[in-house]
Structures are given as structure tokens and as C-alpha cells.
Design an enzyme around this catalytic site. Structure first.
Site, mmCIF file in Angstrom:
data_model
loop_
_atom_site.group_PDB
_atom_site.id
_atom_site.type_symbol
_atom_site.label_atom_id
_atom_site.label_comp_id
_atom_site.label_asym_id
_atom_site.label_seq_id
_atom_site.Cartn_x
_atom_site.Cartn_y
_atom_site.Cartn_z
ATOM 1 N N GLY A 81 0.860 -1.084 0.006
ATOM 2 C CA GLY A 81 -0.023 0.042 -0.004
ATOM 3 C C GLY A 81 0.870 1.284 0.161
ATOM 4 O O GLY A 81 2.095 1.287 0.504
ATOM 5 N N ARG A 145 1.083 -6.043 -4.892
ATOM 6 C CA ARG A 145 1.234 -6.741 -3.827
ATOM 7 C C ARG A 145 1.574 -8.148 -3.987
ATOM 8 O O ARG A 145 1.460 -9.118 -3.318
ATOM 9 C CB ARG A 145 -0.231 -6.611 -3.124
ATOM 10 C CG ARG A 145 -0.717 -5.428 -2.599
ATOM 11 C CD ARG A 145 -2.036 -5.595 -1.686
ATOM 12 N NE ARG A 145 -2.435 -4.175 -1.257
ATOM 13 C CZ ARG A 145 -2.029 -3.713 -0.131
ATOM 14 N NH1 ARG A 145 -1.138 -4.456 0.578
ATOM 15 N NH2 ARG A 145 -2.389 -2.412 0.173
ATOM 16 N N ASP A 176 5.279 -7.453 5.419
ATOM 17 C CA ASP A 176 5.416 -8.672 4.397
ATOM 18 C C ASP A 176 6.251 -8.281 3.363
ATOM 19 O O ASP A 176 7.065 -9.295 2.655
ATOM 20 C CB ASP A 176 3.959 -8.801 3.811
ATOM 21 C CG ASP A 176 3.278 -9.781 4.735
ATOM 22 O OD1 ASP A 176 3.519 -10.322 5.768
ATOM 23 O OD2 ASP A 176 1.954 -9.494 4.535
ATOM 24 N N LYS A 202 8.235 0.720 5.605
ATOM 25 C CA LYS A 202 7.245 1.685 5.263
ATOM 26 C C LYS A 202 5.836 1.050 5.684
ATOM 27 O O LYS A 202 5.788 -0.208 5.267
ATOM 28 C CB LYS A 202 7.205 1.818 3.715
ATOM 29 C CG LYS A 202 5.863 2.426 3.014
ATOM 30 C CD LYS A 202 5.066 1.501 2.073
ATOM 31 C CE LYS A 202 4.588 0.234 2.480
ATOM 32 N NZ LYS A 202 3.650 -0.294 1.580
ATOM 33 N N THR A 203 4.736 1.943 6.420
ATOM 34 C CA THR A 203 3.775 1.555 6.308
ATOM 35 C C THR A 203 3.145 2.605 7.314
ATOM 36 O O THR A 203 3.673 2.843 8.310
ATOM 37 C CB THR A 203 3.474 0.060 7.236
ATOM 38 O OG1 THR A 203 2.024 -0.089 7.414
ATOM 39 C CG2 THR A 203 4.300 -0.079 8.370
ATOM 40 N N ASP A 205 0.466 2.171 9.018
ATOM 41 C CA ASP A 205 -0.060 1.650 10.096
ATOM 42 C C ASP A 205 0.842 1.511 11.475
ATOM 43 O O ASP A 205 0.406 1.493 12.695
ATOM 44 C CB ASP A 205 -0.240 0.119 9.874
ATOM 45 C CG ASP A 205 -1.477 0.004 9.122
ATOM 46 O OD1 ASP A 205 -2.293 0.913 8.717
ATOM 47 O OD2 ASP A 205 -1.821 -1.353 8.511
#
Length: 549
Positions: A81, A145, A176, A202-203, A205
């Protein structure tokens, strides 16, 4: 291209590097630390990664550059994402590559990892890179993805690298994606390909973090974007004094985004999934907790409020998790077809009632019909409930309404609903993320230049000004453990959940009772790019609290 005034101005912004990376490539030396081990399952991880396990952490320092001079052709992939700042990772990587040797090349593989497998690429130039500096999004090459995890995929990747003379691959992604980077690095080492693999954390979240990775990039910008929106709603809420706003924010496995937004805006209620799980809270207990705030505030003449909800919270409610498991079993195989052929919802409800246990049916029965139907109509490719699609903001507002009605509450209760997700993933990066991401990319090439493989680009001491940031690297295997995935034991990077004993949660816990019954809203406003450093370069409340700032 039509450019906004802000976009024109951001092109001119010069990201700040850690002090040590400002010395010039020729004056960057490397200092090795102690050997590492995985966060858990050490023997299994070591067995799976014999060539990349146990390597030393490293820090870049001032000194003579002792790396071997050679031409580098580096491939870069954006994976998973979107997150604000991705373009600056690529820009920092490009600038370091060219500062070392003008003959070096950076190849961007399009559409994520599949671009490497399909050899779909672009060779970056100054003109192309300059159009994306300090901007949001991943549109510089796109993302995807596709997982790099099979021997066949690795063999294709090696052939692509041979074709272009690639010496290293940088994978920019979350847990992941960086797990896949670690596995690919091991393959490259085991087969003596000479290709290095470096990851970048990176994220939005915020769950890719540990003692080394203080924050994943994009989290700062995304939470500031959501906090601006929540603050705007709070101001409207306090102006109109008519509605309870239920706001769902991203964070399926961890509640870092919700917690940071709560620290920024001080809503009346914020659910933390990790606490729900630890206390084994039921749907009824959560609904009653929120209803208490509604009633108490109404008694003071405040028939309005704001409730922030992490998107994955229902998965942490034990009874709801059991219900999901039974539904997945109920519709396994051909039984799904029999269910779908039933003509009416009444017929389907009878089928459900017959198939679920008494305990599961009691939970199912209290859900609003719209949520009940979502549980059965939205299935993933494996036939399971897609929990992330459940409109939990509507679920909890409805359950609170039912509780208030059962209590005989006569006051006003009107709910509005919001979901903030995509709004934050491609925002113009904050100064912090612009600086941090550029540093991660620049630093990634330093790791490549010194021959490291299976490492994550690491920039730390982030609660301090950029001049004091520390650049280096850590082995990806240090973050790994073994988890059960699709019936198999898999090495994966362990997700970092909200620590209930950590300083950010403890601060929230100490203030939430007051926030629940009083109107203590704060209004962060839009991200500031120009002005005093204490306004424009400020980090997240989470990181500041963790570091005691």
C-alpha cells in the site's frame, strides 16, 4: 503539467539528511556493532537463513570511505500500500547513486514486485526524478502486492538482474514486503549471484517498528492528515452540538494510528484493539462503555461527541472472533453455494440460525442486519469473511443506540459515520517524512556501496533534529519470527502492536476518563511545511512520548 503552488514550492524543498550523511560520500565510513539474532525462534530462523542470519548491526560515521569502487546498477521496487514519502526514498537513493558515480544507474520496476518478474521498468533520469521530489503517492513507478517467495520467482528475478547488470535491489515496503526482501536476499547469497537486497521500512499502520526502527515512514504524514480531519469534525461537533461522530481509521492488526490520532485530538472515546483483546472485552461491554460517555455528557447538556475506532477492532473481540470462525466453517466448500441459492434473507437467517452454536448465534443476533449481511456477502478468495470490510463504525453506533434504548435514555442521540483511510496514504509528505524518507533512500545506497545484503535501511534518534539523526543498517532477520500462515510455518517480520505498558498508551489511559465526559478537543490543523521548526518539523506524539521528549 499543471502544478499547484504548493507542488511548485515543494519541488524546491531540500530534505535534511542526518549529520553524518552530509559529509559527502568520500567521508562516510562504517562502524560495525554486535552480532544479532531474531526476535524469536532463533534456531529455526538461523536454519532458514544460513547466509544472512546473525549479521552485525552497522552505523555510518565520519571517516574515509573504504568501500570497493565499482559501477552500480540498482533496481528499486515500491511494494504494498501507498505511504507518504515513497517518492523521496527513491529520490534519496538516486541522488546517492549519482553522487558516487555519474555512470551508476537506478532502474525502477513498475507496478511492484511483478515489474521485476515481467521486466517492466524505467531507467531514472534527473528530469524524471525531479518531477516527483517531496510529493505524495507512489505514481513514480506504481506499486503492487505480488509476493516474491517461490524458487521460480527468484530464478526469474536473477535472470532480470543479469540482463541489466543489476548489483542490488531495494525493496520499499511493509512487514510482508521486507520479509520477502529477506528471503530474496538469502536466495541471492546462497546462489552466489552477487546481487544485494536492501529493504526500507514503510507502512502508515506504524506496526513495522522495534528498538531499531523507531517509526515506519508515512505514519507521521498519515496520522497528521487524519488528525486534521478529526480535529475539523470535533470543531464542527462542538459548534453544531447535535451529533455523535463515529470515525474509523486505518489499522487492521495494530492500533497505532488510532492512538496517535487520539493523542493529537483528544476525542471523547478511542478504542484500542490491543486493550480490547487483553481485557477480553465483549461487544456489549464496548457498547456500554461508549454509552456511558453519551449519557454522562448528555446529563451535562452535551448531546454530541467523537469516537475513534481502529478498522480491525472487531477481530480482537473474542466472541466476535469465534463467530467469524463458525461462519467460515458454516460456509466451507459446497455449503456456500447452498446458502447463496436461498431466495430471501429470512431463508438465509434460518440457515444461519440452524448452523451456528447457541453462543455464536447470541452474538450474531445483536448485530444490526446490515452488518449481519456483510458477514455473509463479503467473502475473500478463500471463502472467509473479509473482516476489514465490516463497517465497525456503524456497528458500534448501532449497538450504543440499542444500549441507550434498553436503559430508557430519553435524550438526543444521533450518529454520523466516517472512514479515514485512503485520504492519508498519498498526502504531501510532512517535512519529517520528506526528510526521513530521503535519508532512508540515501542511506540504502551506503549499505549497497559497502556490500551489505539482507539489511534494512535504518535511521534512528528521530525525536531529535535531523542533524542528530543516526544512519546505519540492521539485518532483516533480526525482526523475524515463525508464524503459521495458510497451514505452514513461515518466517515473517513480527508486527509491532500497541504496548499497553508503553508511555503513549499510558498517557492516553491517564487522560481518557476526562476526555470521555468533558469537551477537551484539540485541533491540529493542516500539516505545516514552512515556518518555525517547532511547528513544521515536529514528530508524532507517539514517538515524542516514547523518547521522553
Amino acid at each position: 503539467m499543471n502544478l499547484s503552488p504548493l507542488q511548485k514550492a515543494r519541488y524546491q524543498y531540500s530534505p535534511k539528511l542526518p549529520g553524518m550523511l552530509r559529509n559527502g560520500i568520500a567521508e562516510i565510513s562504517v562502524k560495525e556493532g554486535s552480532e544479532t539474532q531474531s526476535v524469536a525462534d532463533q534456531e529455526k530462523i538461523k536454519e532458514l537463513f544460513p547466509n544472512t542470519y546473525g549479521k552485525k548491526e552497522i552505523t555510518f560515521t565520519k571517516g574515509a570511505n573504504t568501500s570497493v569502487a565499482k559501477k552500480h546498477v540498482v533496481g528499486v521496487i515500491l511494494s504494498g500500500g501507498q505511504a507518504p514519502g515513497g517518492h523521496n526514498v527513491v529520490s534519496g537513493l538516486y541522488d546517492a547513486i549519482k553522487a558516487t558515480n555519474k555512470e551508476n544507474e537506478l532502474i525502477g520496476f513498475k507496478g511492484g514486485p511483478s515489474g521485476l518478474l515481467e521486466d517492466d521498468y524505467i531507467v531514472f533520469t534527473d528530469e524524471y526524478i525531479n518531477e516527483y521530489r517531496n510529493t505524495g503517492g507512489f505514481d513514480i513507478i506504481g506499486s503492487g502486492r505480488t509476493k516474491l517467495e517461490t524458487e521460480e520467482q527468484f530464478a526469474v528475478a536473477v535472470e532480470t538482474c543479469k540482463k541489466h547488470g543489476i548489483t542490488a535491489i531495494v525493496i520499499i515496503g511493509g512487514d510482508d514486503s521486507n520479509t520477502n526482501a529477506g528471503v530474496l536476499a538469502e536466495y541471492m547469497a546462497a546462489h552466489n549471484t552477487g546481487v544485494q537486497v536492501i529493504g526500507c521500512p514503510k507502512t502508515i499502520d506504524g506496526d513495522l517498528k522495534n528498538e531499531d526502527i523507531e517509526i515506519s515512514f508515512g505514519f507521521d504524514t498519515a496520522t497528521k492528515t487524519y488528525s486534521e480531519l478529526i480535529g475539523n469534525i470535533e470543531r464542527d461537533c462542538n459548534s453544531a452540538k447535535k451529533y455523535w461522530h463515529f470515525i474509523k481509521v486505518m489499522g487492521r492488526s495494530a492500533s497505532h494510528v488510532a492512538l496517535e490520532c487520539a493523542l493529537e485530538t483528544q476525542p471523547n472515546i478511542c478504542l484500542i484493539s490491543e486493550e480490547v483483546a487483553a481485557k477480553k472485552m465483549s461487544l456489549s461491554e464496548i457498547a456500554n462503555y461508549i454509552a456511558d460517555s453519551v449519557e454522562t455528557r448528555a446529563a451535562k447538556g452535551m448531546t454530541f461527541g467523537v469516537c475513534v475506532i481502529p478498522e480491525g477492532v472487531v477481530e480482537f473481540v473474542p466472541e466476535f472472533g469465534s463467530l467469524i470462525a463458525e461462519i467460515n466453517e458454516l460456509l466451507a466448500g459446497e455449503k456456500a453455494n447452498a446458502f447463496n441459492e436461498l431466495p430471501t434473507w429470512a431463508d438465509k437467517y434460518a440457515f444461519i440460525e440452524k448452523g451456528l452454536t447457541k453462543e455464536a448465534m447470541e452474538v450474531f443476533a445483536i448485530l444490526p442486519q446490515s452488518i449481519q449481511q456483510q458477514l455473509f456477502l463479503e467473502r475473500d478468495p478463500h471463502g472467509n469473511v473479509q473482516v476489514s470490510l465490516i463497517e465497525s463504525e456503524k456497528l458500534f453506533s448501532a449497538l450504543v443506540g440499542d444500549v441507550l434504548k434498553a436503559r430508557g435514555y430519553k435524550g438526543r442521540y444521533a450518529a454520523l459515520h466516517h472512514f479515514f483511510g485512503y485520504e492519508g496514504r498519498c498526502a504531501f509528505p510532512s517535512n519529517f517524512d520528506a526528510d526521513y524518507c530521503y535519508s532512508l533512500g540515501y542511506n540504502a545506497f551506503m549499505l549497497i556501496q559497502y556490500g551489505y545484503n539482507g539489511y534494512l535501511s535504518k535511521v534512528s534518534n528521530l525525536a531529535k533534529p535531523a542533524e542528530e539523526w543516526v544512519a546505519g543498517g540492521m539485518p532483516i532477520t533480526k525482526m523475524m519470527n515463525i508464524e503459521r500462515r495458510h497451514g505452514h510455518d513461515k518466517p515473517v517480520i513480527k508486527k509491532a502492536l500497541v504496548e499497553l505498558e508503553g508511555k503513549p498508551f499510558k498517557y492516553f489511559e491517564a487522560h481518557r476518563e476526562q476526555w470521555a465526559v468533558e469537551t477537551c478537543y484539540t485541533f491540529p490543523g493542516a500539516i505545516q511545511y514552512y515556518g518555525p521548526s517547532e511547528v513544521c518539523d515536529i514528530t508524532t506524539r507517539t514517538l515524542a512520548l516514547e523518547k521522553g521528549e
